[in-house]
Design a protein around this motif. Structure first.
Motif, mmCIF file in Angstrom:
data_model
loop_
_atom_site.group_PDB
_atom_site.id
_atom_site.type_symbol
_atom_site.label_atom_id
_atom_site.label_comp_id
_atom_site.label_asym_id
_atom_site.label_seq_id
_atom_site.Cartn_x
_atom_site.Cartn_y
_atom_site.Cartn_z
ATOM 1 N N TRP A 57 0.849 -1.197 0.000
ATOM 2 C CA TRP A 57 0.000 0.000 0.000
ATOM 3 C C TRP A 57 0.889 1.252 0.000
ATOM 4 C CZ3 TRP A 57 -3.792 1.226 4.679
ATOM 5 C CH2 TRP A 57 -4.588 2.305 4.348
ATOM 6 N N SER A 58 1.968 1.213 0.801
ATOM 7 C CA SER A 58 2.937 2.316 0.840
ATOM 8 C C SER A 58 3.539 2.572 -0.537
ATOM 9 C CB SER A 58 4.088 1.983 1.789
ATOM 10 O OG SER A 58 3.757 2.284 3.111
ATOM 11 N N ASN A 61 1.051 4.302 -2.655
ATOM 12 C CA ASN A 61 0.922 5.695 -2.226
ATOM 13 C C ASN A 61 2.093 6.547 -2.702
ATOM 14 O OD1 ASN A 61 -1.535 5.631 -0.920
ATOM 15 N ND2 ASN A 61 -0.647 4.964 1.025
ATOM 16 N N ASP A 65 1.844 9.617 -5.204
ATOM 17 C CA ASP A 65 2.306 10.893 -4.678
ATOM 18 C C ASP A 65 3.365 11.489 -5.612
ATOM 19 O OD1 ASP A 65 3.388 12.965 -3.258
ATOM 20 O OD2 ASP A 65 3.486 11.919 -1.355
ATOM 21 N N GLU A 96 -7.305 11.947 -8.572
ATOM 22 C CA GLU A 96 -7.418 12.130 -7.117
ATOM 23 C C GLU A 96 -8.817 11.861 -6.556
ATOM 24 O OE1 GLU A 96 -5.451 15.854 -6.306
ATOM 25 O OE2 GLU A 96 -3.515 14.829 -6.074
ATOM 26 N N VAL A 99 -9.171 8.210 -6.268
ATOM 27 C CA VAL A 99 -8.265 7.587 -5.295
ATOM 28 C C VAL A 99 -8.803 7.736 -3.871
ATOM 29 C CG1 VAL A 99 -5.992 7.872 -4.194
ATOM 30 C CG2 VAL A 99 -6.161 7.791 -6.698
ATOM 31 N N LYS A 100 -9.360 8.893 -3.583
ATOM 32 C CA LYS A 100 -9.756 9.228 -2.208
ATOM 33 C C LYS A 100 -10.684 8.182 -1.555
ATOM 34 C CE LYS A 100 -10.462 13.518 0.190
ATOM 35 N NZ LYS A 100 -11.145 14.797 0.189
ATOM 36 N N GLN A 103 -8.810 4.918 -0.949
ATOM 37 C CA GLN A 103 -7.893 4.993 0.199
ATOM 38 C C GLN A 103 -8.678 4.808 1.490
ATOM 39 O OE1 GLN A 103 -4.785 4.930 0.044
ATOM 40 N NE2 GLN A 103 -3.867 6.375 -1.361
ATOM 41 N N GLU A 107 -8.343 2.090 4.487
ATOM 42 C CA GLU A 107 -8.180 2.449 5.907
ATOM 43 C C GLU A 107 -9.185 1.676 6.757
ATOM 44 O OE1 GLU A 107 -6.423 7.004 5.501
ATOM 45 O OE2 GLU A 107 -8.446 6.710 6.263
ATOM 46 N N TYR A 437 5.404 4.587 3.912
ATOM 47 C CA TYR A 437 5.180 5.895 3.289
ATOM 48 C C TYR A 437 4.722 6.930 4.307
ATOM 49 C CZ TYR A 437 2.497 9.372 0.658
ATOM 50 O OH TYR A 437 1.962 10.553 0.184
#
Ligand SMILES: [Zn+2]
Length: 623
Positions: A57-58, A61, A65, A96, A99-100, A103, A107, A437
């Protein structure tokens, strides 16, 4: 044609999850990676596998990024290039927003994961009960061992003889705390309210952005008018200041109305999330686990008691030097001796070379870091047509290298900016060995210690730019700026504490509360004839509208920076060693630990402030 100043930068670690050939600007290619993470999470059956999953996942990201950063850098370096603009907007509008929610779904999966409580650090920290009593935290981790580690400072503990791996204390504590917090605060009914909030913020920006004045036959923005406040001709300064004030006064009702609406919305958002008031919600939403509203109120009182006398002294000196009976609002930015501005360099090449010499005198490792940025072309510093305004430091998260952007024009402010941004860059370089990350970035309260401390540490060697007298003049202005920042920070912060703990206030009550703060923190400035402007002088502070409660961070960080500087006065080598060690922690530890590692306390009371302000004061007397 490449629009980026730097060439190809290899990833700090080869990718093992994100495909090499992927186009990270194309959502249909990205979505399957989120799908894969979701299905993989369901198959995770041990803490070690969960750690691998977090690293995948890192990796995603970091790749996303870096893609965003590259497009942002290209766009800001070439505002006149349509392709750069299109690529940037495409990412913002089409990647974006997709993605939000994905993500957030991850979580949620993490927080609900049955193996989460077994992660190293969580069991030890007593955050969650161990699921299996026989579990050994931080076991050998196949995904990590397969990678060629490029790191200079391994943050993940390496296996010790005997196979048992002692986990770094609280390894996942901060990560877990932040993700859990984010998930816990989410309320679907707040999504629409936040959209409303964003619209009101945009209205404020539009209102302020449209403010212009006609000055000497030319239309000027209020930002452009700022430079006339540095003019030695007092009548000219007054004329410019009054023109701006008159323009601002035209919009006071609209500004107040926007804030009224924002307060109502924010109260509702807080209530929906189960909080009594928005202040308490904002503290939690900003992840402020390590200081409280009461600490901030104590900070304000300490500034009043310990810093205001120094501010009044500086103001009195200024008044005498300018030969004035009273200081008016237009007398605060001019050089008190009416000297021409300092000219530290002409060409950007000189700025870089002299800054390099400063770092060379400061510390070999930092000097090498700055040298590397030059070698890799990670600096775009000159002001030229087609470049966005301002300055920033951005990190290319996959390569794990920093980039600095600014618009140098040959003034002292440029020297302060490059030292500041270099401090941020050193932070990114120091944390580069961290594989998680989320831990390669620290909370803003500490990020700004890295940068603000570098302004002070580097400022000791301004003779690289100036003869001794001018270097002292620059240092004096810098220190006075630091001291003068605290009271305004206190006003902005304390005002918001009052606003959101008195949600049903009237505008008159709000004005009275603000004026009380101006009496406490405004110092000896004569506003007569402009009382209405004084009562509304907060309207220009965009944070109050756009970023509620985001400001005290700079005060907290400035204290830390002063402490690093004070430490370096006693023992330069030790202070730098601590500074670098703290930077290398990235965001892996809670704020008080980051501060302590840097040799700083994490207190904002009178006892903490007093020695720092004393040092700054005695230093000022020497300059
Ligand atoms: Zn900064």
């Amino acid at each position: 044609m490449t629009l980026l100043p730097f060439g190809k930068l290899p990833a700090a670690k080869p990718r093992s999850f994100v495909p090499q050939a992927i186009d990270l600007g194309d959502w249909p290619q990205i979505a399957p990676l989120f799908d894969r993470l979701e299905t993989q999470a369901a198959r995770v059956s041990s803490a070690a596998e969960l750690e691998c999953w977090l690293l995948d996942w890192s990796e995603l990201n970091a790749a996303l990024d870096e893609e965003a950063s590259r497009r942002y850098i290209a766009m800001t370096c070439h505002t006149d290039n349509a392709e750069a603009e299109r690529a940037y907007l495409h990412f913002v509008e089409h990647v974006e927003p997709q993605v939000k929610p994905r993500q957030f779904a991850l979580e949620n999966i993490y927080v609900a994961h049955p193996r989460r409580g077994e992660l190293p650090g969580l069991v030890a920290a007593g955050i969650l009960p161990a699921v299996e009593p026989g579990f050994q935290p931080g076991g050998k981790n196949a995904c990590q061992q397969a990678d060629a580690i490029v790191s200079q400072t391994p943050a993940v503990s390496t296996p010790s003889p005997g196979g048992r791996v002692p986990a770094a204390p609280g390894r996942y504590q901060v990560f877990d705390r932040d993700v859990t917090n984010h998930v816990k605060l989410f309320r679907p009914e707040n999504v629409a309210l936040e959209t409303e909030e964003a619209k009101l913020c945009q209205q404020y920006q539009k209102l302020i952005g449209a403010q212009t004045v006609k000055f000497r036959g030319e239309e000027k923005t209020l930002v452009q008018m700022g430079r006339y406040l540095e003019e030695p001709d007092r009548a000219l300064r007054q004329e410019a200041w009054e023109l701006v004030a008159q323009r601002r006064l035209q919009d006071v009702d609209q500004c107040d109305a926007i804030l009224d609406e924002l307060i109502k919305l924010r109260m509702q958002i807080a209530k929906n999330a189960g909080f009594d008031n928005y202040r308490d919600y904002a503290f939690r939403q900003k992840g402020r686990f390590d200081y409280t509203p009461a600490d901030c109120l104590e900070f304000h009182r300490a500034i009043e008691a310990e810093i205001m006398p120094a501010v009044r002294e500086i103001q009195a000196d200024r008044r005498r030097q300018l030969h004035l009976d009273t200081l008016r609002p237009w007398d605060l930015a001019v050089d008190p001796h009416n000297r021409a501005p300092l000219k530290p360099f002409v060409e950007v090449g000189e700025l870089v070379a002299r800054t390099q010499k400063i770092f060379h005198q400061l510390d070999g490792e930092l000097a090498a870091g700055f040298r590397q940025m030059q070698d890799l072309k990670l600096l775009d510093l000159d002001n030229r047509k087609g470049k966005a305004p301002g300055g920033y430091q951005s990190t290319l998260s996959e390569a794990r290298v920093p980039f600095i952007f600014m618009n140098a024009i040959g003034i002292q402010r440029d020297v302060e900016t490059i030292l500041h941004e270099a401090g941020h860059a050193f932070h990114a370089q120091a944390a580069r060995g961290e594989d998680l990350y989320a831990y390669r970035g620290a909370p803003i309260e500490f990020c700004e210690v890295a940068s603000m401390a570098m302004e002070l540490l580097g400022g000791e060697f301004l003779e690289e730019f100036y003869p001794a007298a001018e270097a002292n003049r620059a240092r004096k202005a810098h220190l006075e700026g630091i001291i003068g920042f605290f009271p305004w920070m206190a006003v902005v912060d304390a005002f918001q504490h009052w606003i959101y703990t008195h949600p049903s206030h009237t505008r008159a009550e709000r004005q009275a509360a603000y004026l009380e703060l101006m009496d406490r923190f405004g110092g000896d400035v004569d506003w007569s004839g402009w009382e209405t402007m004084r009562a509304h002088s907060w309207h220009r502070q965009l944070h109050i509208f756009l970023h509620p409660f985001y400001y005290v961070e700079y005060g907290i960080a400035q204290l830390g920076a002063l402490e690093v500087w004070a430490n370096s006065r006693r023992d330069k080598a030790k202070a730098l060693q601590d500074y670098k060690a703290a930077l290398a922690l990235g965001g892996s530890r809670p704020l008080p630990e980051l501060f302590h590692a840097a040799g700083c306390g994490f207190r904002f009371d009178a006892a903490a402030i007093q020695p720092l302000i004393q040092l700054a004061g005695s230093e000022l007397k020497k300059l």
